[in-house]
Design a protein around this motif. Structure first.
Motif, PDB file in Angstrom:
ATOM      1  N   VAL A 150       0.856  -1.201   0.000  1.00  0.00           N
ATOM      2  CA  VAL A 150       0.000   0.000   0.000  1.00  0.00           C
ATOM      3  C   VAL A 150       0.885   1.242   0.000  1.00  0.00           C
ATOM      4  O   VAL A 150       0.633   2.206  -0.742  1.00  0.00           O
ATOM      5  CB  VAL A 150      -0.946  -0.004   1.213  1.00  0.00           C
ATOM      6  N   LYS A 151       1.944   1.217   0.816  1.00  0.00           N
ATOM      7  CA  LYS A 151       2.878   2.347   0.825  1.00  0.00           C
ATOM      8  C   LYS A 151       3.571   2.492  -0.533  1.00  0.00           C
ATOM      9  O   LYS A 151       3.738   3.603  -1.037  1.00  0.00           O
ATOM     10  CB  LYS A 151       3.905   2.150   1.942  1.00  0.00           C
ATOM     11  N   LEU A 152       3.980   1.373  -1.114  1.00  0.00           N
ATOM     12  CA  LEU A 152       4.575   1.409  -2.455  1.00  0.00           C
ATOM     13  C   LEU A 152       3.619   2.040  -3.453  1.00  0.00           C
ATOM     14  O   LEU A 152       4.013   2.909  -4.247  1.00  0.00           O
ATOM     15  CB  LEU A 152       4.935  -0.011  -2.901  1.00  0.00           C
ATOM     16  N   ALA A 153       2.371   1.594  -3.429  1.00  0.00           N
ATOM     17  CA  ALA A 153       1.370   2.130  -4.355  1.00  0.00           C
ATOM     18  C   ALA A 153       1.210   3.641  -4.175  1.00  0.00           C
ATOM     19  O   ALA A 153       1.111   4.397  -5.145  1.00  0.00           O
ATOM     20  CB  ALA A 153       0.038   1.416  -4.148  1.00  0.00           C
ATOM     21  N   GLU A 154       1.202   4.090  -2.936  1.00  0.00           N
ATOM     22  CA  GLU A 154       1.070   5.527  -2.659  1.00  0.00           C
ATOM     23  C   GLU A 154       2.244   6.317  -3.228  1.00  0.00           C
ATOM     24  O   GLU A 154       2.061   7.379  -3.835  1.00  0.00           O
ATOM     25  CB  GLU A 154       0.972   5.768  -1.157  1.00  0.00           C
ATOM     26  N   VAL A 155       3.469   5.818  -3.028  1.00  0.00           N
ATOM     27  CA  VAL A 155       4.628   6.592  -3.481  1.00  0.00           C
ATOM     28  C   VAL A 155       4.744   6.573  -5.005  1.00  0.00           C
ATOM     29  O   VAL A 155       5.214   7.557  -5.598  1.00  0.00           O
ATOM     30  CB  VAL A 155       5.946   6.132  -2.819  1.00  0.00           C
ATOM     31  N   GLY A 171       7.590  -0.020  -9.381  1.00  0.00           N
ATOM     32  CA  GLY A 171       8.263  -0.191  -8.098  1.00  0.00           C
ATOM     33  C   GLY A 171       7.928  -1.520  -7.470  1.00  0.00           C
ATOM     34  O   GLY A 171       6.975  -2.210  -7.871  1.00  0.00           O
ATOM     35  N   THR A 172       8.701  -1.877  -6.475  1.00  0.00           N
ATOM     36  CA  THR A 172       8.478  -3.120  -5.759  1.00  0.00           C
ATOM     37  C   THR A 172       8.890  -2.939  -4.308  1.00  0.00           C
ATOM     38  O   THR A 172       9.394  -1.872  -3.912  1.00  0.00           O
ATOM     39  CB  THR A 172       9.275  -4.280  -6.405  1.00  0.00           C
ATOM     40  N   CYS A 173       8.665  -3.958  -3.505  1.00  0.00           N
ATOM     41  CA  CYS A 173       9.134  -3.980  -2.117  1.00  0.00           C
ATOM     42  C   CYS A 173      10.104  -5.134  -1.948  1.00  0.00           C
ATOM     43  O   CYS A 173       9.811  -6.265  -2.362  1.00  0.00           O
ATOM     44  CB  CYS A 173       7.955  -4.161  -1.153  1.00  0.00           C
ATOM     45  N   PHE A 174      11.259  -4.858  -1.348  1.00  0.00           N
ATOM     46  CA  PHE A 174      12.204  -5.919  -1.049  1.00  0.00           C
ATOM     47  C   PHE A 174      11.841  -6.557   0.286  1.00  0.00           C
ATOM     48  O   PHE A 174      10.838  -6.213   0.907  1.00  0.00           O
ATOM     49  CB  PHE A 174      13.633  -5.363  -1.035  1.00  0.00           C
ATOM     50  N   SER A 175      12.657  -7.467   0.747  1.00  0.00           N
ATOM     51  CA  SER A 175      12.356  -8.209   1.971  1.00  0.00           C
ATOM     52  C   SER A 175      12.277  -7.306   3.205  1.00  0.00           C
ATOM     53  O   SER A 175      11.662  -7.664   4.202  1.00  0.00           O
ATOM     54  CB  SER A 175      13.406  -9.298   2.200  1.00  0.00           C
ATOM     55  N   ASP A 176      12.906  -6.130   3.134  1.00  0.00           N
ATOM     56  CA  ASP A 176      12.843  -5.210   4.276  1.00  0.00           C
ATOM     57  C   ASP A 176      11.522  -4.448   4.334  1.00  0.00           C
ATOM     58  O   ASP A 176      11.284  -3.673   5.268  1.00  0.00           O
ATOM     59  CB  ASP A 176      14.016  -4.228   4.247  1.00  0.00           C
ATOM     60  N   GLY A 177      10.656  -4.654   3.331  1.00  0.00           N
ATOM     61  CA  GLY A 177       9.360  -4.003   3.313  1.00  0.00           C
ATOM     62  C   GLY A 177       9.379  -2.573   2.837  1.00  0.00           C
ATOM     63  O   GLY A 177       8.346  -1.914   2.799  1.00  0.00           O
ATOM     64  N   LYS A 178      10.558  -2.069   2.432  1.00  0.00           N
ATOM     65  CA  LYS A 178      10.652  -0.678   1.989  1.00  0.00           C
ATOM     66  C   LYS A 178      10.404  -0.581   0.483  1.00  0.00           C
ATOM     67  O   LYS A 178      10.881  -1.420  -0.279  1.00  0.00           O
ATOM     68  CB  LYS A 178      12.033  -0.110   2.328  1.00  0.00           C
ATOM     69  N   PRO A 179       9.656   0.462   0.044  1.00  0.00           N
ATOM     70  CA  PRO A 179       9.399   0.608  -1.387  1.00  0.00           C
ATOM     71  C   PRO A 179      10.648   1.063  -2.142  1.00  0.00           C
ATOM     72  O   PRO A 179      11.470   1.818  -1.612  1.00  0.00           O
ATOM     73  CB  PRO A 179       8.307   1.682  -1.430  1.00  0.00           C
ATOM     74  N   ARG A 180      10.778   0.585  -3.385  1.00  0.00           N
ATOM     75  CA  ARG A 180      11.896   0.973  -4.244  1.00  0.00           C
ATOM     76  C   ARG A 180      11.377   1.213  -5.648  1.00  0.00           C
ATOM     77  O   ARG A 180      10.486   0.504  -6.135  1.00  0.00           O
ATOM     78  CB  ARG A 180      12.975  -0.116  -4.275  1.00  0.00           C
ATOM     79  N   PHE A 181      11.931   2.240  -6.295  1.00  0.00           N
ATOM     80  CA  PHE A 181      11.645   2.477  -7.703  1.00  0.00           C
ATOM     81  C   PHE A 181      12.556   1.586  -8.535  1.00  0.00           C
ATOM     82  O   PHE A 181      13.775   1.532  -8.293  1.00  0.00           O
ATOM     83  CB  PHE A 181      11.886   3.943  -8.068  1.00  0.00           C
ATOM     84  N   ILE A 182      11.984   0.892  -9.523  1.00  0.00           N
ATOM     85  CA  ILE A 182      12.803   0.002 -10.359  1.00  0.00           C
ATOM     86  C   ILE A 182      12.766   0.382 -11.834  1.00  0.00           C
ATOM     87  O   ILE A 182      13.571  -0.124 -12.629  1.00  0.00           O
ATOM     88  CB  ILE A 182      12.361  -1.470 -10.206  1.00  0.00           C
ATOM     89  N   GLN A 183      11.867   1.288 -12.195  1.00  0.00           N
ATOM     90  CA  GLN A 183      11.835   1.728 -13.597  1.00  0.00           C
ATOM     91  C   GLN A 183      11.101   3.054 -13.694  1.00  0.00           C
ATOM     92  O   GLN A 183      10.039   3.238 -13.103  1.00  0.00           O
ATOM     93  CB  GLN A 183      11.140   0.689 -14.483  1.00  0.00           C
ATOM     94  N   ILE A 184      11.676   3.982 -14.449  1.00  0.00           N
ATOM     95  CA  ILE A 184      11.044   5.276 -14.726  1.00  0.00           C
ATOM     96  C   ILE A 184      11.220   5.572 -16.205  1.00  0.00           C
ATOM     97  O   ILE A 184      12.329   5.438 -16.742  1.00  0.00           O
ATOM     98  CB  ILE A 184      11.667   6.404 -13.879  1.00  0.00           C
ATOM     99  N   LYS A 185      10.140   5.924 -16.878  1.00  0.00           N
ATOM    100  CA  LYS A 185      10.196   6.223 -18.328  1.00  0.00           C
ATOM    101  C   LYS A 185      10.761   5.045 -19.132  1.00  0.00           C
ATOM    102  O   LYS A 185      11.426   5.241 -20.144  1.00  0.00           O
ATOM    103  CB  LYS A 185      11.039   7.473 -18.586  1.00  0.00           C
TER     104      LYS A 185
END
Length: 531
Positions: free
Chosen positions: A331-336, A430-444
């Motif tokens: 949910v946090k990933l989706a928001e960011v 974006g995705t979430c790694f095992s630490d639960g933190k959101p990460r950007f993996i692709q832009i444009k």
């Protein structure tokens, strides 16, 4: 600080104790809901409001409810809650659709039998000392066809009771599958066919624009002579004046009504007719049902206020208590993801496409979509959340589409957001790694790996030597500390991007220095709520 809940109607003391046992600060004021002025005075103190039907949650009350997060209705009907107003304020509205199901279905069957055997009139006559056996000739239910309009929670129970009485049951419900119909033992038919075949008709649908006056003179004309009609669902489903005429003419042999167009019903075209049985909205009025719905609403509200679990919400996707912890980081990933695009998009958004890949496709995507939309429009509308965002998006005429697919890349699962304006398309994944933190993996369409920080700077440029040094020099001279630096490009000498995670917000003066270099196409500050 513990959440505060106001119980403004007569709820079971056991339900009040549930709030207390869960650590919620509850005020049990069972008569205050009838006092509009007092409600306006005190509602701003509360995070939750538990009601029955006496409290009217109007737009005026909602406007005064500065801290309100959830309204819980002990019962199925939410006619006394302004749901659009609550949604715009981001207030979840819950009900308890299952607590009254058995009780309401049983009342429908009780009315059906009372109408078939004219029991109320026969009772009055007999107690008056008359013995009018010939006057009260009834009909058997066995072998007759029962038409169930609406075969959801209550309708399916009424159908099962009809089957138990050896009736043939036909059902109309646009959401009823053939498989489900076979499972519960009913024949799925269209509404016109139900009208022509049924000896008894019982209504179990909500009141909407499509169902209002679903039974009127035109519908009655299609029915068998001598049909009997039961309504324990909602007033307004039947045109009472048309039914009264059909009862007088004998086209309809009898009717049983628990609900009316106007309630409390002090006058109705049905009143006084000898072949009508009326009750004052008693469908949910059993001690078991009243206790059940009170306990359910207390548990549901507590789960939301303490755990973020959403159950039986009218205006918000459900999130079970079990899935809430696993869903929370996504949910946090989706928001960011939504917040990123919302902050870099200046023109009006026309379309929003969301792709759920791999493991995210198996999650509660309704909740994730609501989170994406909240992040997307928050830069323009600050006071928005997962409840109000879908409403605002719809009001703005934005076209929304969602897609799910099996794992297609190196990540177990990710979310991709694509937004189209009149002249530009932006995408981010974006995705979430095992630490639960959101990460950007692709832009444009450019791959990268960027940790999401509270303060970031996003730059675009043509791929050329010296950009890293340029950004480092400008920020270093300005005293801006870079915590993380992520880069990507689509090809050598092509388009390139950079995401800088910085320790504090970057001033416009510093950004203007970055923008002043001819190699830099754009530089935008980004702020994310990562708490």
């Amino acid at each position: 600080m513990a959440p505060r809940v106001l119980v403004s109607d007569k709820l079971s003391e056991t339900a009040v104790q549930i709030f207390k046992d869960r650590g919620i600060d509850v005020d049990f004021l069972p008569d205050v809901g009838k006092d509009k002025e007092k409600m306006l005075e005190i509602i701003g103190q509360y995070d939750g409001l538990a009601i029955r039907s006496a409290t009217k949650v109007t737009s005026k009350l909602i406007a005064a409810a500065d801290n309100l997060k959830v309204v819980g209705r002990a019962g199925i009907g939410v006619d006394n809650v302004d749901i659009p107003a609550a949604s715009r304020r981001g207030i979840i509205v819950m009900n308890t659709p299952f607590g009254n199901s058995i009780t309401t279905a049983e009342h429908a069957i009780a009315l059906l039998m009372a109408v078939a055997r004219q029991i109320p009139a026969a009772d009055v006559s007999t107690q008056a000392g008359k013995w009018e056996k010939s006057r009260f000739m009834g009909v058997e239910l066995t072998g007759k066809t029962l038409g169930v309009v609406g075969c959801g929670n209550i309708g399916s129970i009424a159908a099962a009771r009809g089957i138990g009485l050896k009736m043939r049951v036909v059902a109309y419900d646009p959401f009823l599958s053939v498989e489900r119909a076979e499972e519960i033992g009913v024949e799925k038919v269209e509404l016109d066919e139900l009208f022509t075949r049924a000896d008894f008709i019982t209504l179990h649908v909500p009141l909407t624009d499509k169902t209002r006056n679903i039974i009127n003179a035109e519908a009655i004309a299609q029915m068998k002579d001598g049909v009997r009609i039961i309504n324990c669902a909602r007033g307004g489903l039947v045109m009472e004046a048309d039914l009264a005429e059909a009862l007088k003419s004998g086209k309809v042999a009898g009717a049983g009504f628990d609900v009316f167009e106007t309630e409390p019903a002090t006058d109705s075209p049905l009143f006084g007719l000898p072949n009508v049985v009326c009750t004052p909205h008693l469908g949910a009025s059993t001690s078991e049902a009243q206790e059940n719905v009170a306990l359910q609403v207390a548990e549901q509200m507590s789960d939301y206020l303490l755990k973020g679990a959403v159950t039986n919400a009218i205006n918000m996707p459900s999130i079970s208590a079990e899935e809430a912890p696993r869903l929370k980081p996504f949910v946090k990933l989706a928001e960011v993801l939504g917040a990123f695009v919302g902050q870099v998009t200046e023109s009006a958004i026309k379309e929003v496409d969301i792709l759920y890949d791999g493991s995210t496709a198996q999650m509660n995507t309704n909740a994730l979509t609501s989170a994406v939309l909240a992040g997307l429009i928050r830069p323009q509308v600050a006071d928005v959340n997962m409840v109000s965002a879908p409403v605002m998006v719809k009001e703005r005429g934005i076209i929304l589409s969602e897609a799910r697919r099996d794992k297609s890349g190196v990540f177990d699962g990710y979310i991709m957001l694509t937004v189209r304006t009149a002249n530009k398309t932006r995408s981010i994944a974006g995705t979430c790694f095992s630490d639960g933190k959101p990460r950007f993996i692709q832009i444009k369409g450019i791959n990268l790996d960027a940790e999401v920080g509270a303060n970031m700077v996003y730059t675009t440029n043509a791929d050329a030597p010296g950009i890293i040094g340029l950004l480092g020099t400008v920020f270093g001279k300005a005293g801006v500390n870079i915590a993380n630096f992520s880069l990507g490009r689509n090809r050598p000498g092509g388009d390139a991007i950079a995401l800088l995670y910085v320790d504090e917000p970057v001033s416009e003066d510093v950004l203007d220095m970055v923008r002043g270099h001819e190699e830099i196409e754009s530089a935008k500050p980004l702020v994310f709520d990562i708490g």
